[in-house]
Scaffold this motif. Structure first.
Motif, mmCIF file in Angstrom:
data_model
loop_
_atom_site.group_PDB
_atom_site.id
_atom_site.type_symbol
_atom_site.label_atom_id
_atom_site.label_comp_id
_atom_site.label_asym_id
_atom_site.label_seq_id
_atom_site.Cartn_x
_atom_site.Cartn_y
_atom_site.Cartn_z
ATOM 1 N N ALA A 1 0.832 -1.207 0.000
ATOM 2 C CA ALA A 1 0.000 0.000 0.000
ATOM 3 C C ALA A 1 0.865 1.255 0.000
ATOM 4 O O ALA A 1 0.533 2.253 -0.659
ATOM 5 C CB ALA A 1 -0.935 -0.013 1.210
ATOM 6 N N MET A 2 1.977 1.227 0.737
ATOM 7 C CA MET A 2 2.887 2.377 0.730
ATOM 8 C C MET A 2 3.479 2.609 -0.655
ATOM 9 O O MET A 2 3.648 3.753 -1.099
ATOM 10 C CB MET A 2 4.006 2.145 1.747
ATOM 11 C CG MET A 2 3.563 2.201 3.199
ATOM 12 S SD MET A 2 4.949 1.890 4.338
ATOM 13 C CE MET A 2 4.083 1.909 5.901
ATOM 14 N N MET A 3 3.805 1.517 -1.342
ATOM 15 C CA MET A 3 4.340 1.647 -2.694
ATOM 16 C C MET A 3 3.329 2.288 -3.639
ATOM 17 O O MET A 3 3.693 2.981 -4.592
ATOM 18 C CB MET A 3 4.755 0.274 -3.221
ATOM 19 C CG MET A 3 5.935 -0.339 -2.480
ATOM 20 S SD MET A 3 7.456 0.601 -2.683
ATOM 21 C CE MET A 3 7.752 0.380 -4.434
ATOM 22 N N ASP A 4 2.055 2.069 -3.353
ATOM 23 C CA ASP A 4 0.998 2.680 -4.166
ATOM 24 C C ASP A 4 0.693 4.095 -3.737
ATOM 25 O O ASP A 4 -0.194 4.743 -4.314
ATOM 26 C CB ASP A 4 -0.281 1.839 -4.081
ATOM 27 C CG ASP A 4 -0.120 0.489 -4.769
ATOM 28 O OD1 ASP A 4 0.764 0.379 -5.650
ATOM 29 O OD2 ASP A 4 -0.864 -0.453 -4.418
ATOM 30 N N GLY A 5 1.394 4.594 -2.714
ATOM 31 C CA GLY A 5 1.225 5.969 -2.277
ATOM 32 C C GLY A 5 0.122 6.185 -1.269
ATOM 33 O O GLY A 5 -0.298 7.331 -1.056
ATOM 34 N N ALA A 6 -0.378 5.123 -0.625
ATOM 35 C CA ALA A 6 -1.459 5.273 0.358
ATOM 36 C C ALA A 6 -0.904 5.891 1.640
ATOM 37 O O ALA A 6 0.152 5.478 2.120
ATOM 38 C CB ALA A 6 -2.086 3.921 0.666
#
Length: 358
Positions: free
Chosen positions: A255-260
């Motif tokens: 999710a962090m990689m997706d910018g969340a």
């Protein structure tokens, strides 16, 4: 809200499954009989299964016998004993629901007159009176204060849950996913209070009462809720933390990689995956405020008694109205039994993943 809707949906599925259980049992019995006739099922296997089932039923009956005894007393109208002058009775000679009617009382929504000002005119609207239960029609002239005790218990249990969950959820997530100075000491402190918190609270009851009186909180249901929430935080935080430990960190990393952002990761990934743990913690916290007796009796006045204290108040100096006492106890315990019935799998799942099995 997705977590709540998921839990509500699964509870609805459980209710439908419970309603269809007799039908499924009949189908299984027919299938087994057909299997025996056709030779697909061994009679010895069926007898072994039936014997094990019968043994389990006997054990359950023995465990539930005290509850049955209380129910017999509630329906007898005269006492709570299986023994009479004519011998042992397994059912009241003259069963009555009068004790339950005394407990519940009238269920009547009164009529209200509503006035509306429209263009210089005043319009009156009279709502109808809704009588769901009028106990006077059954010859009951006096009723208990169960509804007042019930409302008091709700106004204690609900703030307890809200206050406790506001501390438990972020604390559990921080202890599970973050490394910070003093983390191990906090965890050790939680373990310490988990093991000795209840006994310590009773031991310090006099000091607690003096403190509440000093600050004018001795008859405050909100202050009592804050105390219950504080006592529920250590164990339930540790329980939810150990449950969150079982959620793979890779979900958050993706999710962090997706910018969340962090708040979205918590609300859309961690909390939905923790719904069994959350349900378990919610139930335990609610029961803390719903069933506690000692502190509530010490700090609250008669007008603010909760259900456990109200039940105890039925005990007289020289006698106990056993039928009404039993009916009151069963009515008080009914919501708890329903909660455990429909939330059993969440409790089992939350405890097993939380490392509390066995």
């Amino acid at each position: 809200m997705s977590v709540i809707s998921d839990i509500a949906s699964e509870l609805a599925d459980d209710a439908r499954a419970a309603a269809m259980a007799p039908v499924e049992s009949v189908k299984d019995a027919k299938y087994t009989l057909e299997g025996i006739r056709e030779g697909r099922v061994s009679p010895a296997t069926v007898l072994k299964t039936a014997g094990i089932t019968l043994g389990a039923a006997v054990v359950v009956a023995l465990l539930l016998f005290p509850l049955y005894w209380v129910a017999v007393g509630a329906f007898s109208g005269t006492g709570a004993s299986l023994y009479s002058s004519s011998g042992i009775r397994l059912w009241p000679a003259d069963p009555t629901i009068e004790p339950f009617l005394w407990v519940i009382g009238d269920l009547i929504v009164p009529s209200y007159r509503i006035s509306l000002g429209l263009g210089g005119y005043e319009v009156f609207l009279q709502t109808p009176e809704l009588a769901f239960l009028d106990v006077s029609q059954y010859g009951v002239t006096e009723t208990s204060e169960f509804k007042r005790f019930f409302a008091n218990s709700l106004t204690v249990a609900i703030p307890t849950v809200l206050l406790a969950m506001c501390l438990i959820v972020p604390s559990a997530y921080a202890l599970s996913r973050r490394q910070f100075i003093g983390r191990s000491k906090v965890l050790y402190g939680y373990v310490l209070f988990t093991q000795i918190g209840g006994g310590l609270g009773v031991a310090l009851l006099i000091a607690l009462y003096a403190l509440f009186v000093q600050f004018g909180f001795n008859d405050s249901k909100l202050a009592l809720s804050a105390y219950y929430a504080a006592t529920a935080v250590p164990f339930n935080t540790w329980l939810l933390k150990t449950y969150m430990d079982g959620i793979p960190v890779s979900y958050e990393e993706a999710a962090m990689m997706d910018g969340a952002p962090s708040w979205k990761i918590v609300t859309e990934i961690i909390l939905p995956l923790s719904k069994a743990g959350l349900a378990t913690v919610f139930i335990f916290t609610f029961l803390t405020g719903w069933t506690e007796f000692v502190v509530a009796q010490t700090l609250l006045s008669t007008d603010n008694y909760t259900l456990p204290v109200g039940l105890y108040s039925l005990v007289g100096r020289y006698s106990i109205p056993w039928a009404r006492f039993s009916a009151f106890a069963l009515t008080f315990a009914a919501p708890i039994m329903l909660i455990y019935l429909f939330a059993q799998r969440y409790i089992e799942g939350g405890l097993s993943f939380g490392g509390m099995e066995g």
